[in-house]
Design a protein around this motif. Structure first.
Motif, PDB file in Angstrom:
ATOM      1  N   LEU A 179       0.840  -1.194   0.000  1.00 53.89           N
ATOM      2  CA  LEU A 179       0.000   0.000   0.000  1.00 53.89           C
ATOM      3  C   LEU A 179       0.875   1.244   0.000  1.00 53.89           C
ATOM      4  O   LEU A 179       1.804   1.356   0.795  1.00 53.89           O
ATOM      5  N   LYS A 180       0.552   2.175  -0.917  1.00 52.08           N
ATOM      6  CA  LYS A 180       1.308   3.426  -0.991  1.00 52.08           C
ATOM      7  C   LYS A 180       0.346   4.598  -1.075  1.00 52.08           C
ATOM      8  O   LYS A 180      -0.730   4.494  -1.660  1.00 52.08           O
ATOM      9  N   ASN A 181       0.760   5.735  -0.511  1.00 51.15           N
ATOM     10  CA  ASN A 181      -0.055   6.943  -0.618  1.00 51.15           C
ATOM     11  C   ASN A 181       0.275   7.675  -1.918  1.00 51.15           C
ATOM     12  O   ASN A 181       1.103   7.211  -2.712  1.00 51.15           O
ATOM     13  N   LYS A 182      -0.341   8.819  -2.138  1.00 45.89           N
ATOM     14  CA  LYS A 182      -0.145   9.568  -3.385  1.00 45.89           C
ATOM     15  C   LYS A 182       1.291  10.020  -3.593  1.00 45.89           C
ATOM     16  O   LYS A 182       1.725  10.240  -4.711  1.00 45.89           O
ATOM     17  N   ILE A 195       1.979   2.861   3.393  1.00 45.52           N
ATOM     18  CA  ILE A 195       0.908   3.087   4.367  1.00 45.52           C
ATOM     19  C   ILE A 195       0.938   1.941   5.366  1.00 45.52           C
ATOM     20  O   ILE A 195       0.669   0.787   5.006  1.00 45.52           O
ATOM     21  N   ALA A 196       1.288   2.261   6.611  1.00 48.51           N
ATOM     22  CA  ALA A 196       1.375   1.247   7.667  1.00 48.51           C
ATOM     23  C   ALA A 196       0.064   1.181   8.447  1.00 48.51           C
ATOM     24  O   ALA A 196      -0.728   2.126   8.443  1.00 48.51           O
ATOM     25  N   HIS A 252      -7.775   2.649   6.325  1.00 55.00           N
ATOM     26  CA  HIS A 252      -6.515   3.326   6.626  1.00 55.00           C
ATOM     27  C   HIS A 252      -6.807   4.667   7.281  1.00 55.00           C
ATOM     28  O   HIS A 252      -7.971   5.045   7.435  1.00 55.00           O
ATOM     29  N   SER A 253      -5.780   5.365   7.663  1.00 55.27           N
ATOM     30  CA  SER A 253      -5.954   6.607   8.423  1.00 55.27           C
ATOM     31  C   SER A 253      -6.746   7.668   7.662  1.00 55.27           C
ATOM     32  O   SER A 253      -7.361   8.530   8.270  1.00 55.27           O
ATOM     33  N   ILE A 275      -0.837  -1.179  -4.539  1.00 59.42           N
ATOM     34  CA  ILE A 275      -2.083  -0.423  -4.499  1.00 59.42           C
ATOM     35  C   ILE A 275      -1.774   1.000  -4.067  1.00 59.42           C
ATOM     36  O   ILE A 275      -1.255   1.235  -2.978  1.00 59.42           O
ATOM     37  N   ASN A 276      -2.059   1.932  -4.950  1.00 61.39           N
ATOM     38  CA  ASN A 276      -1.872   3.347  -4.648  1.00 61.39           C
ATOM     39  C   ASN A 276      -3.194   3.918  -4.165  1.00 61.39           C
ATOM     40  O   ASN A 276      -4.207   3.795  -4.842  1.00 61.39           O
ATOM     41  N   LEU A 277      -3.175   4.517  -2.985  1.00 66.40           N
ATOM     42  CA  LEU A 277      -4.398   5.086  -2.398  1.00 66.40           C
ATOM     43  C   LEU A 277      -4.360   6.599  -2.434  1.00 66.40           C
ATOM     44  O   LEU A 277      -3.357   7.211  -2.504  1.00 66.40           O
TER      45      LEU A 277
END
Length: 85
Positions: free
Chosen positions: A11-14, A19-20, A63-64, A83-85
């Motif tokens: 998981l990755k942010n923009k 993302i933990a 997620h947060s 997965i990019n969030l």
């Protein structure tokens, strides 16, 4: 023929940062499944094992920043998805 395998996701942010501590659950899918969930680690990695492959599944990611759903199509065992969030 349906086999079982595992999926590793990241998981990755923009900004491309991991993302933990996100909860990743299989919400629905093309095969029956038990309640399966995982928590992402500090590198954003999560693992879901014992799913029927090939198959299409909908992940629910808490997620947060909120809740996101993402459809994934798994064609081979030991798949790695980003997965990019």
């Amino acid at each position: 023929m349906v086999t079982t395998g595992s999926v590793k996701g990241i998981l990755k942010n923009k900004q491309g940062m991991p993302i933990a501590d996100a909860a990743v659950m299989i919400k629905e899918g093309s095969h029956e499944f038990n309640d399966m969930a995982s928590i992402s680690n500090a590198q954003g990695e999560f693992f879901v094992s014992g799913i029927a492959i090939p198959g299409t599944y909908v992940l629910q990611i808490n997620h947060s920043s909120g809740t996101t759903t993402k459809e994934i199509n798994i064609q081979s065992p030991d798949t790695v998805i980003i997965i990019n969030l």
